[in-house]
Design an enzyme around this catalytic site. Sequence first.
Site, PDB file in Angstrom:
ATOM      1  N   GLU A  40      76.282  36.813 -29.108  1.00 39.83           N
ATOM      2  CA  GLU A  40      75.363  35.687 -29.195  1.00 39.83           C
ATOM      3  C   GLU A  40      75.893  34.545 -28.328  1.00 39.83           C
ATOM      4  OE1 GLU A  40      75.393  33.855 -33.236  1.00 39.83           O
ATOM      5  OE2 GLU A  40      76.621  35.589 -33.746  1.00 39.83           O
ATOM      6  N   CYS A  66      75.454  37.591 -35.837  1.00 35.53           N
ATOM      7  CA  CYS A  66      76.705  38.322 -36.063  1.00 35.53           C
ATOM      8  C   CYS A  66      76.483  39.784 -36.405  1.00 35.53           C
ATOM      9  CB  CYS A  66      77.516  37.629 -37.152  1.00 35.53           C
ATOM     10  SG  CYS A  66      77.777  35.891 -36.788  1.00 35.53           S
ATOM     11  N   HIS A 121      81.673  40.565 -43.262  1.00 37.43           N
ATOM     12  CA  HIS A 121      81.575  39.637 -42.135  1.00 37.43           C
ATOM     13  C   HIS A 121      82.296  38.356 -42.555  1.00 37.43           C
ATOM     14  CE1 HIS A 121      80.332  36.942 -39.095  1.00 37.43           C
ATOM     15  NE2 HIS A 121      79.524  36.259 -39.877  1.00 37.43           N
TER      16      HIS A 121
END
Length: 394
Positions: free
Chosen positions: A80, A111, A233
């Site tokens: 990103e 993500c 994450h």
Amino acid sequence: MMQIGIDKMGLFTPNTYLDLVMLANARGVDPDKFTIGIGQDQMAIAPLSQDSVTMGVNAALDLLDGENRDNISLLVLGTESGIDQSKAGALYIQRLLGLQNARAFEIKEACYGATAGLMTAYDYVTAHPDQKALVIGSDIARYGLETPGEVTQGAGAVAMLVSAQPRLMVLEPQTTVHSADVQDFWRPNYSKEAFARGKYSTEQYIDFFQKTWADYRNTTDRTIADFKALCFHLPYTKMGLKALRTILPEATEAQQADLLARYQESTLYSRQIGNIYTGSLYLGLMSLLEQSQQLQAGDRIGLFSYGSGAISEFFTAILQPNFETQLAAQKHADLLAKRQQLTMAEYETQFQTELPEDGSAFEIDLTVDPSPVVLTRMKEHERIYEVLTQAVKP
Ligand code: CAA
């Protein structure tokens, strides 16, 4: 049955970092808020000579040997912080790695990008078991000076070689996905910094985790007892912990302690590097595999991927016999130990220094960056990359 999974993983993070106690003091915040409340100790700062392309290449260098090179026919970059709206960073990466004729492209969903790449690679290798796929997550996380997100910045890349009969871990076919149009975190084309609805984003993360986890339990016959470790994450290390805590009551007391201990092991690299967006889940996985003494072949690890916007996926992997031989703990310890600490002034200057956007020629100072692959200069709106180490030239 054909088994597909991750054969090897590579890691890169730039060689400069900021100490977050120093950042707390400079911002007039209690350092415990950053080190305990947020759960971060340091964050990697990328010099101008590192971007999502160079970091991706630097992470992938260790994965390639003669045999792999010939068989990699899918190359996916999840990012990103891409460098171009049209051309995929994967094509620069392909050249700099000495690969050719791969299905090379870039993929974006915050993500989740590297997970999208991993799942695509899984399907690709299932269909073409004699081929391999290279999946890279590479990002620079920027929120801006004196913003609430400042302490959760970072920079780095993770690379994964996906193959049939992998030596590190086999990916299991059952996964669960939850996705919805949610405005928790985004970065418009005209902005160099991300916008985040901070508290809201943490609530969405937990909500998405609970939904994918509940779906997983309902659609498989597995329970928390089937897991040796859960990786998350990690936008900052407290985040995964908050999610983990919501399902810990499903485990026995003894297993709760084990899962918490494994979780801590999975956060050690992120604590020193910060959020690397697409690579963060896999940075946590590498940290767990390289820092835990408690894992064995056959253990099942659960992985929770979250990309703002938002999509989440819960999937699982089984450690393979002698998986330890595929790891590089010492190399990664050295990568972190050799970094230079920046002063606040150096960090702020670095943060505000930008590459020219008017096509003018610009030479980048390479004296601060010992990385094998670097961005050397800008020329007529083009980025000129170089492989500096002869040894890594194909
Ligand atoms: N000692 C110990 N703990 C302290 C403390 C002290 N002196 N002072 C505060 N704390 C604790 C707080 O109690 C809080 O803990 P809990 O979350 O457990 O309640 C924690 O420190 C953080 O405090 P705040 O909530 O007040 O922090 P904040 O509002 O300043 O910022 C943030 C936190 C919203 C996460 C901000 O850093 C941010 O916006 N980050 C970017 C967005 C983000 O990372 N979101 C995560 C989900 S989205 C995602 O995962 C995708 C992605 O990668 C971006």
